[in-house]
Design an enzyme around this catalytic site. Structure first.
Site, PDB file in Angstrom:
ATOM      1  N   ARG A  67       0.935  -1.168  -0.034  1.00 44.41           N
ATOM      2  CA  ARG A  67       0.153   0.048   0.167  1.00 44.41           C
ATOM      3  C   ARG A  67       0.748   1.335  -0.013  1.00 44.41           C
ATOM      4  O   ARG A  67       1.612   1.269   0.703  1.00 44.41           O
ATOM      5  CB  ARG A  67      -0.991   0.016   1.201  1.00 44.41           C
ATOM      6  CG  ARG A  67      -1.740   1.087   1.551  1.00 44.41           C
ATOM      7  CD  ARG A  67      -3.133   1.449   0.838  1.00 44.41           C
ATOM      8  NE  ARG A  67      -3.762   2.699   0.803  1.00 44.41           N
ATOM      9  CZ  ARG A  67      -4.651   2.978   1.503  1.00 44.41           C
ATOM     10  NH1 ARG A  67      -5.134   2.060   2.503  1.00 44.41           N
ATOM     11  NH2 ARG A  67      -5.388   4.042   1.715  1.00 44.41           N
ATOM     12  N   ARG A  76      -5.400   1.672  -4.668  1.00 47.08           N
ATOM     13  CA  ARG A  76      -4.599   0.966  -3.986  1.00 47.08           C
ATOM     14  C   ARG A  76      -4.674  -0.618  -3.647  1.00 47.08           C
ATOM     15  O   ARG A  76      -5.724  -1.342  -4.016  1.00 47.08           O
ATOM     16  CB  ARG A  76      -5.095   1.585  -2.473  1.00 47.08           C
ATOM     17  CG  ARG A  76      -6.591   1.266  -1.903  1.00 47.08           C
ATOM     18  CD  ARG A  76      -6.946   2.519  -1.235  1.00 47.08           C
ATOM     19  NE  ARG A  76      -8.285   2.303  -0.777  1.00 47.08           N
ATOM     20  CZ  ARG A  76      -9.025   3.305  -1.320  1.00 47.08           C
ATOM     21  NH1 ARG A  76      -8.805   4.097  -2.341  1.00 47.08           N
ATOM     22  NH2 ARG A  76     -10.464   3.401  -0.911  1.00 47.08           N
ATOM     23  N   ASP A  79      -6.700  -1.799   1.411  1.00 43.11           N
ATOM     24  CA  ASP A  79      -7.172  -0.939   2.505  1.00 43.11           C
ATOM     25  C   ASP A  79      -7.998  -1.490   3.639  1.00 43.11           C
ATOM     26  O   ASP A  79      -9.143  -2.084   3.409  1.00 43.11           O
ATOM     27  CB  ASP A  79      -8.334   0.035   1.876  1.00 43.11           C
ATOM     28  CG  ASP A  79      -8.474   1.351   2.651  1.00 43.11           C
ATOM     29  OD1 ASP A  79      -7.980   1.634   3.705  1.00 43.11           O
ATOM     30  OD2 ASP A  79      -9.895   1.741   2.421  1.00 43.11           O
ATOM     31  N   ASP A  81      -9.661  -0.853   7.223  1.00 44.88           N
ATOM     32  CA  ASP A  81     -10.471  -0.147   7.908  1.00 44.88           C
ATOM     33  C   ASP A  81     -10.904  -0.871   9.424  1.00 44.88           C
ATOM     34  O   ASP A  81     -11.470  -1.714   9.319  1.00 44.88           O
ATOM     35  CB  ASP A  81     -11.644   0.558   7.372  1.00 44.88           C
ATOM     36  CG  ASP A  81     -11.252   1.386   6.298  1.00 44.88           C
ATOM     37  OD1 ASP A  81     -10.280   2.103   6.412  1.00 44.88           O
ATOM     38  OD2 ASP A  81     -12.119   1.469   5.326  1.00 44.88           O
TER      39      ASP A  81
END
Length: 155
Positions: A67, A76, A79, A81
């Site tokens: 990343r 990307r 990711d 989260d």
């Protein structure tokens, strides 16, 4: 799909125990529109340490998987989260829990509703499935289930 599986394996290898995982969904890009579709999944995990330590682990896994943070909401490799951490509400410079935009993102709520529809999001005081149903139908319809991740090491 391989990047999602690699991320899950890397998290597991560092002490993050997955309990359940949604299907993988293909979704239109969010933010910057001129990029390929995204693949999204939600994983519920058991973690013995703090929310900040889990976020640091997620950032390290992202880095290890290539990343590069060049363009906000741009393409990307991965990711990760942190959507929620139990009943914790946190508003910090480096971490906000629950994730500040989750209630506006069908690509988050649809997979989350698959594994924990009745989870009441701290601060929003609504369950995930109600937050999902509050979004426009066309947003929900634009998300397609395409597969699954393997939680076990031998899959």
């Amino acid at each position: 799909m391989a990047q999602l599986q690699n991320a899950l394996a890397a998290l597991k290898a560092r002490g993050c125990k997955p309990l359940c995982c949604s299907s993988v969904f293909e979704t239109p890009p969010w933010g910057l529109q001129e990029q390929p579709a995204f693949l999204n999944a939600v994983v519920q995990v058991h973690w013995e340490q703090s929310a900040m330590e889990l976020m640091e682990l997620a950032l390290q896994v992202e880095h290890d998987l290539g990343r590069v943070r060049a363009v906000a909401w741009g393409p990307r490799t991965i990711d990760i989260d942190l959507l929620a951490f139990g009943e914790l509400e946190l508003r910090g410079q480096r971490l906000t829990i629950p994730h500040p935009l989750l209630q506006a993102r069908a690509f988050v709520l649809l997979p989350w509703a698959e594994i924990a529809p009745e989870f009441v999001v701290p601060g929003l005081l609504q369950p995930v499935d109600q937050l999902l149903q509050a979004l426009p139908a066309d947003e929900r319809a634009s998300i397609k289930r395409i597969g699954a991740l393997a939680l076990s090491d031998n899959a």
